[in-house]
Structure formats: structure tokens, C-alpha cells
Design a protein around this motif. Structure first.
Motif, PDB file in Angstrom:
ATOM      1  N   ARG A  18       5.306  -2.710   3.685  1.00 37.76           N
ATOM      2  CA  ARG A  18       4.805  -3.869   3.078  1.00 37.76           C
ATOM      3  C   ARG A  18       3.272  -3.674   2.627  1.00 37.76           C
ATOM      4  O   ARG A  18       3.093  -4.475   1.794  1.00 37.76           O
ATOM      5  N   GLU A  19       2.506  -2.923   3.474  1.00 39.36           N
ATOM      6  CA  GLU A  19       1.327  -2.737   2.993  1.00 39.36           C
ATOM      7  C   GLU A  19       1.248  -2.080   1.634  1.00 39.36           C
ATOM      8  O   GLU A  19       0.637  -2.071   0.663  1.00 39.36           O
ATOM      9  N   SER A  79       1.998  -4.572  -1.159  1.00 38.06           N
ATOM     10  CA  SER A  79       0.753  -5.336  -1.323  1.00 38.06           C
ATOM     11  C   SER A  79      -0.378  -4.372  -2.194  1.00 38.06           C
ATOM     12  O   SER A  79      -0.794  -4.769  -3.368  1.00 38.06           O
ATOM     13  N   SER A 139      -1.613   2.674  -2.190  1.00 37.99           N
ATOM     14  CA  SER A 139      -0.186   2.130  -2.228  1.00 37.99           C
ATOM     15  C   SER A 139       0.687   3.648  -1.832  1.00 37.99           C
ATOM     16  O   SER A 139       1.744   3.610  -0.831  1.00 37.99           O
ATOM     17  N   HIS A 169       0.941  -4.165  -5.957  1.00 41.86           N
ATOM     18  CA  HIS A 169       0.861  -5.369  -6.738  1.00 41.86           C
ATOM     19  C   HIS A 169      -0.673  -5.463  -7.170  1.00 41.86           C
ATOM     20  O   HIS A 169      -0.847  -6.191  -8.140  1.00 41.86           O
ATOM     21  N   ARG A 170      -1.586  -5.035  -6.089  1.00 41.76           N
ATOM     22  CA  ARG A 170      -2.800  -5.375  -6.512  1.00 41.76           C
ATOM     23  C   ARG A 170      -3.155  -4.388  -7.560  1.00 41.76           C
ATOM     24  O   ARG A 170      -4.102  -4.711  -8.517  1.00 41.76           O
TER      25      ARG A 170
END
Length: 401
Positions: A311-312, A315, A301, A318-319
Motif C-alpha cells: 500500500r505504501e 502511494s 516505492s 502515485h506521488r
């Protein structure tokens, strides 16, 4: 006990389970023993019982109300309380028995090494604190001083240098997390030769990995990359893919900060491939246990946010948060802040400020600095928005509390 919903009988069973893990033999603690502790009839449990209590409640034994028997131990506690008054109480000092003149052996090494795991756990919970840093420095000095008390084989001497290096590196990391970067630099300069004297591949790797973090915090990105390169060149990265993966991730963060898109993504991919080859059962120092798939996603991140791939970055954040173990509270606050920044970078002001509000009380100075960056970005992107005003009010109220 009330906070964990444990009866005296249930706590006794939990402690017996921990004693099995610690000693290899099941304990024989009973409800009666726990009752004696609760009433204050027994003020200082046996050493193995103290270790079990600390493991169950995840805090130092003295925070549970127990008092060392000896006057000398009480005196040491009083001195340390005066020394660290006003500082965080994340780590309470546990007196170590003095070692007289004799032939030093590995039992002396293990005695000195005994508090390292607890300092590491306290760092995961609360972040770097002045108390933790000071205790680590004290124990590093003790590991060096004890060598003057007797003779020892080369193996024992090297092991003692390794213990001193481990505590010094722990102090360095505490200073980095507290944003005391000059002190961190001083600690690193002392840790490096100690790790060399120890001949400890993991310890040498750790000093270079921390140097990469320190240089990054100082804004010296080229130095950060050079230190990450040095950690990757250490022998242990060839023997253990976990160390190799983290070195690759550190290189990736430095490359991302320099805006090198393709090399960054390639390094992140290599770090993931190395992680896939990690043996989870291999014996490793406790200070590397924080690095797992959650931490790798968190670093992913960070990389993507530096590259402008919001956006990546969201993601990956969140992971990381989904995989992160509950005991890593400091890291959770850090990656929640990264998530909020990634959402803000996509223009989702309402979601970003809502995410930022979920950060717990008293984040580490490193996370607070990241929150300041979030506030600056929010003011730049939407200075007059209602969510911005609400966030500023939230920040003011939090500081006043």
C-alpha cells in the motif's frame, strides 16, 4: 512544427527566446528565416541557431532534416549511420571540429563537453540505447586523445579527464539501462580512474552511485550497499544535500532488498530531510538533474515494495508519477510498472493490469525486465483469471507490433 502547433512566426519567437537563454542576447530570427529552413533553401543554420532548434524540438539537429555543409561532416555522418544501422536513433552524432596542435584551453574543454547535455536528455526520453552508448564512448576517447595535440595547464588537463569520465559514466549508465551488464562493468572500470585523475568530486560520486545501481542489477546486494556507502562518503555529499539525499536513497534500496525494515525507513526519512535542504538554484552537472522529489518518491516505492509494504509502495508510486516532469519518459514507464506491481501485490488484479497497459511503446530493457516480473507475479497470483489471459494477449500483440 505541426506537432507542436507552431506557425513560422511563432517558431521564430520561440527560438529567439531560447537564444536569449543560451547566449544572454535575444535572437533576431524572423518568419523569413524559418521559411528558408522549411523550404530547404538554408540547409545548415549557425551553431547557436542549431542549439536553439534542438532545445525547442528536443531532438538532434539532423533529425530535423538539416545537413552539415562540409563534405567531411557528411562523410562522418555516413560512417556513423553504417556503424549504428539497426540501432535506436535516439541520438544522432554531431561532428565536432578537430582540434589542431596548440595550447589547450578551457574553450577546448567546453567544445568537447558540448554534447553531454544532449546525451543526457536523450537518455531521459528514450533510455539507454546502443547509439547513445557508442557516441558517449567516442566522445570520451576524443577527450583523452585531444591531450596529445598540445600543451595544457594542470587545470585544463584535469578538466579534460573530467569530460572523459563524464562521457564514460554516461556510456556505463546506457549499458545498465539496456541490461548489458558486462559492458557496463567494463565502462565503470574505465570511468573510475578517469574521475580520480580529474579530481572531480561530482564525477567520483557519480561512478560510485552507478556502481551501486550496477551491482543491484547483478543481484549483488551487499556490493550495491558498499558502493552506496562509498558514494555517501564522497566529499560532495557534505557540500550538497542533493547528492547526500540520493546516496541515502541508494543505501535504502539496498537495505530494503536485504529485508532490513527499520534501517530502510530511517534512510528514506533522512533522504527526505536532505531533499528539504536542497538549494534548487545551485550549479550542478546536468546528469544529476533527474533526481528530485519525484525520483525520491519513486525510489521510496521501490523500497516499500521490497519490504512487502504494497500500500505504501502504491502511494509513493502515485506521488512520483504526479511529480515527474514530462521529459522523463523512460522513468515514467519504469514507475508505472512499479505502480502496477504494487497494485497486484494488494490483490487488485483488474487495476494492476489496467495500469500496466498504459505503459508506452518500446520501454527500455530495464523496464521490460520489470514487466516480465509483473507477468510472472500475475501468473502466480491468478493463473486462470480473465484479466491474466487478457494481459498475456496484450503482451503477445505488443511484441508482434
Amino acid at each position: 512544427m505541426a506537432r507542436q502547433g507552431l506557425t513560422q512566426s511563432e517558431l521564430a519567437e520561440r527560438l529567439n527566446d531560447e537564444l536569449t537563454r543560451i547566449t544572454g542576447r535575444r535572437g533576431s530570427l524572423s518568419e523569413r528565416t524559418v521559411g528558408q529552413w522549411a523550404r530547404g533553401a538554408a540547409r545548415w543554420p549557425q551553431e547557436r541557431q542549431r542549439l536553439a532548434l534542438e532545445a525547442v524540438f528536443e531532438c538532434p539537429i539532423t533529425e530535423l532534416g538539416f545537413v552539415p555543409r562540409s563534405a567531411a561532416a557528411r562523410m562522418e555522418d555516413d560512417v556513423q549511420r553504417r556503424t549504428f544501422i539497426g540501432a535506436s536513433t535516439a541520438v544522432a552524432a554531431t561532428p565536432l571540429a578537430p582540434i589542431g596542435r596548440h595550447t589547450l584551453g578551457m574553450t577546448d574543454v567546453e567544445r568537447l563537453r558540448g554534447e553531454l547535455d544532449r546525451l543526457v536528455r536523450a537518455d531521459h526520453l528514450h533510455g539507454g540505447t546502443t547509439t547513445l552508448e557508442a557516441r558517449a564512448l567516442e566522445l570520451s576517447a576524443r577527450a583523452l586523445d585531444v591531450q596529445q595535440t598540445g600543451s595544457a595547464t594542470q587545470r585544463v588537463r584535469r578538466a579534460l579527464y573530467g569530460v572523459a569520465a563524464a562521457y564514460m559514466s554516461t556510456a556505463m549508465w546506457a549499458a545498465v539501462d539496456a541490461r548489458e551488464l558486462d559492458r557496463a562493468q567494463q565502462h565503470w572500470e574505465r570511468a573510475m580512474p578517469l574521475a580520480g585523475l580529474a579530481g572531480d568530486p561530482a564525477g567520483q560520486w557519480r561512478t560510485w552511485s552507478h556502481a551501486s545501481m550496477l551491482a543491484h542489477q547483478r543481484g549483488r546486494v551487499v556490493d550495491s550497499l558498499a558502493a552506496a556507502d562509498a558514494s555517501r562518503a564522497c566529499a560532495i555529499t557534505r557540500a550538497d544535500p542533493l547528492f547526500r539525499s540520493l546516496s541515502l536513497a541508494r543505501q535504502g534500496v539496498a537495505r530494503a532488498t536485504l529485508g532490513e525494515h527499520i534501517p530502510t525507513l530511517r534512510l528514506l526519512d533522512h533522504a527526505r530531510n536532505a531533499m528539504d535542504r536542497v538549494d534548487p538554484h545551485a550549479a550542478r552537472p546536468s546528469w544529476i538533474e533527474f533526481y528530485d522529489r519525484a525520483e525520491l518518491s519513486g525510489l521510496g516505492s521501490v523500497m516499500n515494495l521490497h519490504l512487502g509494504a504494497a500500500r505504501e509502495a502504491e502511494s509513493e508510486a502515485h506521488r512520483a508519477l504526479a511529480l515527474l516532469q514530462p521529459t522523463y519518459r523512460r522513468n515514467r514507464s519504469y514507475y508505472v510498472t512499479q505502480l502496477a506491481r504494487a497494485q497486484l501485490a494488494q490483490g487488485d488484479i483488474e487495476q494492476a493490469t489496467a495500469t500496466a497497459r498504459t505503459i508506452g511503446d518500446a520501454p527500455s530493457p530495464r523496464t521490460r525486465e520489470l514487466l516480465h516480473a509483473f507477468t510472472r507475479e500475475l501468473l502466480t497470483r491468478a493463473p486462470g483469471a480473465g484479466q491474466t489471459r487478457a494481459w498475456l494477449t496484450h503482451q503477445r500483440d505488443t511484441r508482434q507490433e
